[in-house]
Design a protein around this motif. Sequence first.
Motif, short mmCIF file in Angstrom:
data_model
loop_
_atom_site.label_atom_id
_atom_site.label_comp_id
_atom_site.label_asym_id
_atom_site.label_seq_id
_atom_site.Cartn_x
_atom_site.Cartn_y
_atom_site.Cartn_z
N PRO A 277 0.82 -1.23 0.00
CA PRO A 277 0.00 0.00 0.00
C PRO A 277 0.84 1.27 0.00
CG PRO A 277 -0.49 -1.40 1.91
CD PRO A 277 0.57 -2.09 1.16
N PHE A 278 2.08 1.15 0.46
CA PHE A 278 2.95 2.33 0.50
C PHE A 278 3.42 2.75 -0.89
CE2 PHE A 278 6.42 -0.66 0.11
CZ PHE A 278 5.98 -1.75 0.85
N MET A 279 3.00 2.02 -1.91
CA MET A 279 3.32 2.44 -3.29
C MET A 279 2.39 3.58 -3.75
SD MET A 279 5.90 1.11 -4.66
CE MET A 279 7.07 0.02 -3.86
N ILE A 280 1.33 3.84 -2.99
CA ILE A 280 0.51 5.01 -3.31
C ILE A 280 1.27 6.26 -2.85
CG2 ILE A 280 -1.67 6.21 -2.84
CD1 ILE A 280 -3.01 3.61 -2.33
N ASP A 281 1.31 7.25 -3.71
CA ASP A 281 1.98 8.50 -3.36
C ASP A 281 1.03 9.31 -2.46
OD1 ASP A 281 3.15 10.96 -3.20
OD2 ASP A 281 3.82 10.98 -5.29
N PRO A 282 1.35 9.44 -1.17
CA PRO A 282 0.42 10.11 -0.25
C PRO A 282 0.28 11.60 -0.54
CG PRO A 282 2.48 9.61 0.87
CD PRO A 282 2.59 9.02 -0.50
N GLN A 305 4.18 5.54 -6.69
CA GLN A 305 5.59 5.97 -6.56
C GLN A 305 6.30 5.66 -7.88
OE1 GLN A 305 6.54 7.58 -3.98
NE2 GLN A 305 5.28 6.97 -2.23
N TRP A 306 6.00 6.45 -8.87
CA TRP A 306 6.44 6.13 -10.23
C TRP A 306 7.96 6.18 -10.37
CZ3 TRP A 306 4.68 3.39 -13.92
CH2 TRP A 306 5.25 3.47 -15.20
N GLU A 307 8.62 7.07 -9.62
CA GLU A 307 10.07 7.17 -9.73
C GLU A 307 10.73 5.81 -9.46
OE1 GLU A 307 12.51 9.41 -10.75
OE2 GLU A 307 10.66 10.15 -11.65
#
Lengths: 400, 207
Positions: A277-282, A305-307
Amino acid sequence: MMRVRVCDDFPEIAEEWVAAVKAVVPQDFDVGRMETANDEVSTLLLRKIAVEKGEDPLVHATEFDEIDVLVVDYDLLHLDKTGGRTTGEGIARLARSLSKCGAIVVMNQYKGQFDLGMRGHLDSFADLNIDAPLVGRGPLWKQLEAAEGEFNPTTWTPMPVLLEAARKLAATLAEQGVEAAVTPLVGLGTAAIAELSDTAFGFLSLKAQTAEELAAVTVREFLQRSLDAPFVECLLAKAPDILFGFAAFRLVKWLDRAVFRPMDVLIDGPHLVDRLPFMIDPNKVDLNDAAAWARAASAPTTSLQWELLKGYHNELASNALGRTVFDWFRLANDDKVDEMQDAYLENEPIRYYLAEDTSRFVEKDVLIRYRADFHNFGDRRGIEKLADVTYGPLRRIRFG
Amino acid sequence: MTDLYDAVVLILDRLKTEGLEWYRGAKSEDVDLFERRISGNFSIFESGEIHTIGRKPKGSFPAKKILVMVPSGREEEAILGLWLRWNFEADPFEFRVFLGQWSEIDGRKTFLAFRFEAPEQGEQHNYYHCQPCRNFGDRDLVPNAALVSQRFPTIPLNASNIVELTVCAIMASMGHKKMKSFLRKLLRDPAAGSNASLKTAYARCCN
């Protein structure tokens, strides 16, 4: 314009399905019943005989060549008054191997509307097997945002998207030729292949024992695994478009069912967010809004987190599947992901979970867990279990 | 308790899948070793009953079937196995994880095993602990079992529930780094990521 044809020898039933599809597709879709289905199937049989004799099958013109999406019922189709008959699966096989027909949907071949096993009937020559009452569901025909109470399974690719993906792959195969290796064309290198199941191996080749051997399997060898060698050579000489179309649609189904769905090798946005879930950019997504999770998962370039992820984006596999996918087997071993996960676990932020039957992200208590039939680390999945959809085998919920 | 049961199921299920994957891809000499050393007495626990932990108040892995674990690689010719018995109807409840290693040391076949247990009644062993044993969950002594006391030592464990006890048992074989990686990967399974007991065990035992 998209040409959709429904094939059944009972006009009234076929018209019902035509109406159901028309109700959900854009107005410029040409949806209709195959008026002369029996004759058209007989023409495919003439093509088959021609190929078996080494002759040009294209002298027998058929409407199947003009169809973008074919919808066919599995029930027996009576071809003629002498008792000749076939099934929807038989028609799918004929249309796939002897015409330029686009995507093929076979209805009522398997029981149940949401198969908790999730393996997706790779052996069937249909590109999708569904229960007939689902043919008029919107997500089958277009990308729709996940909505409460709406059946929108993560396993469906809208027919026009699937069609475009397979046709593009067919064009690539035609350009590369039959001596090209298959797996690199769909974005799979040796390291990815090493993660595949035996089923995935066996579909491409019966001979390959190692990842290196499978990576070297050519388009011709794959075709000869699926069709007789003389059949392949005749089509290659007389009707290469049919042959490369066959290869493309079968490969797309293989990539989807045997490679993507188990998610040992590839993963899409929704399942990635479900696992990490931490792949969502907050900074870009309101984490308290469950609907925003689903939207973010379908927009990896702008909301995740596209980078980090761009280094794992598998473009060729994404093109062939018609959805953005990443190399899970590489991403999962990135130390940066470990660090992000540890930081995430310390904070315990709000979390939602993916429902495979609606594509929604929901709270833990809404979800019913089950075990899909992959026998791997990722086969614990969840559903909302809608009242108007049938699920099975329910035994799988017991193991969830 | 449901959260605790589920966490143990998730851990052992992943352990089992990893073990079967290893065994399936193992070199033929490793498989031969298993056949030679173990198969006379035990077989591999492949399908079935992990999910019944807690759902059945009293139970065990199938008799004489071991959950094969990936060997640590530190010993020559070693096979690691795990077996489990539970009784949540008893007071205090019983939860015993058996961890055994079949190996060859100085040219001699040997079997070394420990049982990891929840606190027992009375004041002697009323703490989460670990003891050596010569059987593997039943009354039968395992052939070539090391001649050890089955009561001494009774080593206290850094566990406060059955999840942490299970983690301690597995960490005794894997070590800290592999255990941390194992649990971290497990927590990527959304079903595990929603389990509070598992997250607590990760924080307590692995950091």
